[in-house]
Design an enzyme around this catalytic site. Sequence first.
Site, PDB file in Angstrom:
ATOM      1  N   PHE A  39      53.806  32.726  30.788  1.00 17.37           N
ATOM      2  CA  PHE A  39      53.990  32.089  32.081  1.00 17.37           C
ATOM      3  C   PHE A  39      52.975  31.947  32.940  1.00 17.37           C
ATOM      4  O   PHE A  39      52.189  33.001  33.194  1.00 17.37           O
ATOM      5  CB  PHE A  39      54.927  33.145  32.769  1.00 17.37           C
ATOM      6  CG  PHE A  39      56.519  33.303  32.050  1.00 17.37           C
ATOM      7  CD1 PHE A  39      57.473  32.296  32.343  1.00 17.37           C
ATOM      8  CD2 PHE A  39      56.693  34.341  31.152  1.00 17.37           C
ATOM      9  CE1 PHE A  39      58.767  32.328  31.622  1.00 17.37           C
ATOM     10  CE2 PHE A  39      58.066  34.321  30.460  1.00 17.37           C
ATOM     11  CZ  PHE A  39      58.918  33.500  30.875  1.00 17.37           C
ATOM     12  N   VAL A  77      52.796  37.305  31.506  1.00 14.64           N
ATOM     13  CA  VAL A  77      52.549  36.557  32.691  1.00 14.64           C
ATOM     14  C   VAL A  77      50.945  36.505  33.035  1.00 14.64           C
ATOM     15  O   VAL A  77      50.331  37.431  32.740  1.00 14.64           O
ATOM     16  CB  VAL A  77      53.160  36.904  34.068  1.00 14.64           C
ATOM     17  CG1 VAL A  77      54.940  36.797  33.713  1.00 14.64           C
ATOM     18  CG2 VAL A  77      52.819  38.503  34.227  1.00 14.64           C
ATOM     19  N   CYS A  78      50.492  35.156  33.287  1.00 13.89           N
ATOM     20  CA  CYS A  78      49.084  35.181  33.656  1.00 13.89           C
ATOM     21  C   CYS A  78      48.517  36.060  34.961  1.00 13.89           C
ATOM     22  O   CYS A  78      49.311  35.984  36.075  1.00 13.89           O
ATOM     23  CB  CYS A  78      48.563  33.555  33.685  1.00 13.89           C
ATOM     24  SG  CYS A  78      47.129  33.215  34.433  1.00 13.89           S
ATOM     25  N   VAL A  79      47.613  36.577  34.584  1.00 12.84           N
ATOM     26  CA  VAL A  79      47.152  37.639  35.686  1.00 12.84           C
ATOM     27  C   VAL A  79      46.939  37.108  37.072  1.00 12.84           C
ATOM     28  O   VAL A  79      47.199  37.607  37.968  1.00 12.84           O
ATOM     29  CB  VAL A  79      46.380  38.790  35.175  1.00 12.84           C
ATOM     30  CG1 VAL A  79      44.933  38.044  34.770  1.00 12.84           C
ATOM     31  CG2 VAL A  79      46.012  39.667  36.272  1.00 12.84           C
ATOM     32  N   ALA A  82      49.854  35.488  38.604  1.00 10.81           N
ATOM     33  CA  ALA A  82      50.831  36.524  38.893  1.00 10.81           C
ATOM     34  C   ALA A  82      50.494  37.468  40.229  1.00 10.81           C
ATOM     35  O   ALA A  82      51.402  37.419  41.298  1.00 10.81           O
ATOM     36  CB  ALA A  82      51.225  37.438  37.714  1.00 10.81           C
TER      37      ALA A  82
END
Lengths: 129, 104, 122, 96
Positions: A39, A77-79, A82
Amino acid sequence: MIFSIVIYSAPYTTQSASTALHFSKTLIGEGHKIYRLFFYSDGVHNASSLTIAPQDEKSLQAEWDTLIKVNKLDSVVCVSSALKRGVLSNEEAQRQGLTGHSLRDSSEISGLGQFIDAYIHSDRVISFG
Amino acid sequence: MDSLRFDTEGYLKDLDAWNENVALEIAKQENIQLTPAHWEIIKLTRSFYARHQLSPATRALVSLIKRELGPKKGRSVYLMKLFSGTPAKIVSKVSGLPKPDNCI
Amino acid sequence: MTKPKKMFTFISRQAPYGKDRARLCLDAALAATVFEQKVNYVFSDDGVYQLLKQQNGGSIGSKTLGSALEALDLYGIEDVFVNEASLRQRNLNSEHLLIKTIPVTNIQLANLILKSDYVINL
Amino acid sequence: MTTLHTISKGPSSKLLESCLSIARENDALLFIEDGVYYSSELASESSIPKHQLLFTLEEDIIARGLQHSILNKFETINYRKFVELCTFHEKVINWF
């Protein structure tokens, strides 16, 4: 075949998160493997736990959650996407000294390396946005 | 470390608050004794950030050093010797820059 | 034995600043360089606007994308292409561009995609 | 070696034009989400070339009330066929 799925859009704003979910379910139903869900950008909202759907509408986040858990999928999820959007794991929230957290435990926060890694380890990567 | 000035990983919160004394302070936390060789890299890293608005990954840092300081220093082992195992993270931290985005 | 390098081709088709797509594409490409793969970068359609000189994202509280693009070569991304039809349609030529790019025709682009192992189209 | 292109926005997006400028003659095109308007005779402009393999997604067509206006040159497919197309073509490029 081994697939990875990348989701760029938030649920409800566009149809694409819903398409991605439907596509992922079909993949599994057809006997294919999903190496990773990734994501990115607004897509991180699909992994939010702090959502409530009206009784007569589907909760996309809950459906993702179920799909991931039932099939033991790797969901990332991409840090950088996010944290900026308030999708934080309990661990991350504590580290930042914030009181709440909002990432479903079926997904984990990680870097873009996981995005590239998904390409390298999949036969096909399908993107929805 | 002062949690008002640094985040939990030791990166400076207010990038404008950086100066050489702050760098010495961060380096001490990382058990690094800054020498002229370190300062040379810090200066380059900060100029890279000023120009590109990116905290450089190791690869970019190595190419930059190679271009500016020559091939003898422009190698990742040279950086690792000065700034330990994950040089991009440590160099950015000591140089008062954000954590590099693409860390995995 | 080291694994053979795979070829990634990133196609950046959106103008900078209005949406995050241009930035997402760049960030992903920079991440790919960490894996020691071959990385191509292509500017096409409105993506060519990313290459305009004298950008200053600061005036809208944003980072300047063009400044980051100037670091592509330091990240080892040397094959940077621009769709010449996209330039032409927007009254642009190589003199307007911030960095050195290799102009390509649509057919050359199609061939580049064919040769690539992975195509990220943003 | 062929590529499957998916197009998921309607005609005002100009996505199809971008796709066609680099798609090859034997590539397949699949229209999904608002992209399905391209496959309908109700679309105001249709620059669809004849020589491509053209597919359009049934669920999205039904949702939009387009089931009786799909142009002949399009094959209407479901998600299972969508998955199958992804495996059949060596490469998938998503336009969105």
